[in-house]
Scaffold this active site. Sequence first.
Site, PDB file in Angstrom:
ATOM      1  N   THR A   1       0.826  -1.217   0.000  1.00 51.32           N
ATOM      2  CA  THR A   1       0.000   0.000   0.000  1.00 51.32           C
ATOM      3  C   THR A   1       0.859   1.266   0.000  1.00 51.32           C
ATOM      4  OG1 THR A   1      -1.644  -1.218   1.283  1.00 51.32           O
ATOM      5  CG2 THR A   1      -1.839   1.187   1.273  1.00 51.32           C
TER       6      THR A   1
ATOM      7  N   HIS B   1      -5.813   0.465  -7.550  1.00 48.84           N
ATOM      8  CA  HIS B   1      -6.532  -0.242  -6.489  1.00 48.84           C
ATOM      9  C   HIS B   1      -6.692  -1.695  -6.928  1.00 48.84           C
ATOM     10  CE1 HIS B   1      -9.576  -1.504  -3.612  1.00 48.84           C
ATOM     11  NE2 HIS B   1     -10.192  -2.061  -4.641  1.00 48.84           N
TER      12      HIS B   1
HETATM   13  P1  IDP Z   1      -4.788  -1.102  -0.333  1.00 44.32           P
HETATM   14  O1  IDP Z   1      -5.132  -0.088  -1.419  1.00 44.32           O
HETATM   15  O2  IDP Z   1      -3.375  -1.608  -0.475  1.00 44.32           O
HETATM   16  O3  IDP Z   1      -5.803  -2.213  -0.207  1.00 44.32           O
HETATM   17  P2  IDP Z   1      -5.978   0.146   2.018  1.00 44.32           P
HETATM   18  O4  IDP Z   1      -5.495  -0.015   3.426  1.00 44.32           O
HETATM   19  O5  IDP Z   1      -7.251  -0.531   1.629  1.00 44.32           O
HETATM   20  O6  IDP Z   1      -4.780  -0.307   1.060  1.00 44.32           O
HETATM   21  O7  IDP Z   1      -6.085   1.707   1.768  1.00 44.32           O
HETATM   22  C1  IDP Z   1      -6.770   2.225   0.652  1.00 44.32           C
HETATM   23  C2  IDP Z   1      -5.990   3.390   0.071  1.00 44.32           C
HETATM   24  O8  IDP Z   1      -5.875   4.430   1.052  1.00 44.32           O
HETATM   25  C3  IDP Z   1      -4.555   3.064  -0.304  1.00 44.32           C
HETATM   26  O9  IDP Z   1      -4.424   2.449  -1.570  1.00 44.32           O
HETATM   27  C4  IDP Z   1      -3.903   4.430  -0.247  1.00 44.32           C
HETATM   28  O10 IDP Z   1      -4.182   5.190  -1.422  1.00 44.32           O
HETATM   29  C5  IDP Z   1      -4.617   5.071   0.927  1.00 44.32           C
HETATM   30  N1  IDP Z   1      -3.900   4.870   2.199  1.00 44.32           N
HETATM   31  C6  IDP Z   1      -3.873   3.725   2.944  1.00 44.32           C
HETATM   32  N2  IDP Z   1      -3.148   3.872   4.074  1.00 44.32           N
HETATM   33  C7  IDP Z   1      -2.724   5.167   4.045  1.00 44.32           C
HETATM   34  C8  IDP Z   1      -1.927   5.942   4.964  1.00 44.32           C
HETATM   35  O11 IDP Z   1      -1.473   5.474   6.027  1.00 44.32           O
HETATM   36  N3  IDP Z   1      -1.690   7.237   4.615  1.00 44.32           N
HETATM   37  C9  IDP Z   1      -2.181   7.781   3.458  1.00 44.32           C
HETATM   38  N4  IDP Z   1      -2.931   7.106   2.570  1.00 44.32           N
HETATM   39  C10 IDP Z   1      -3.201   5.802   2.858  1.00 44.32           C
HETATM   40 MG    MG Z   2      -7.808  -2.134   0.401  1.00 44.74          MG
END
Ligand code: IDP
Ligand code: MG
Length: 176
Positions: free
Chosen positions: A103, A131
Amino acid sequence: MTDEAGPKEQTLVLIKPDGLSKSLTGNILTRLSETKLEIAAAKCVHVSRALAEEHYKSLRDKPFFEELIEYLQGKFHSRKKVLALVYVGPGAIRKVRELAGATNPEEADAVSIRGQYGRITTKGVYENVIHASSNVQEAEREIKLWFEPDEIIYDLYPAETVEVKAKKRVWVKTQK
Ligand code: IDP
Ligand code: MG
């Protein structure tokens, strides 16, 4: 119309507004083709606030939620849209997640899509260009959120025909 039984696994992929604005669509699709998965649906979407919030609803309490919603809507980029795709085939979820990378783009493997093309903005948003659904339940929820049954070439989930009375836009007829 769909007329074939669905394959075993499917996943939702979004090329996010940073991927589109940086002209990375071709590169990302080429990387995804390494998986040998099949594209079963694809469309450009102007993302409403409601759609973005529903897509990321599990992150509602995170401090970065507001920026994340604006990011998915393209508020920080010239291309205010995403390219939504459904990939199908064996191990689709794992294969696309692996290729996408971690991520946090700075922690992502350097040759993963996010490692190659992602960045962290000064506002702290992870702009990670893609995504990918994280598990079977999320894939089903997300595919049903972004696509209608007839927009996908396979019957991935049970669908039914209902009578609707609705207005829709049609092409204006021009005289030849
Ligand atoms: P993923 O996209 O790898 O499944 P998720 O935890 O579902 O990760 O988070 C969704 C989206 O939110 C991420 O792709 C990223 O764009 C954003 N994101 C996730 N964690 C963070 C963070 O700690 N800081 C800033 N943006 C984040
Ligand atoms: Mg996710």
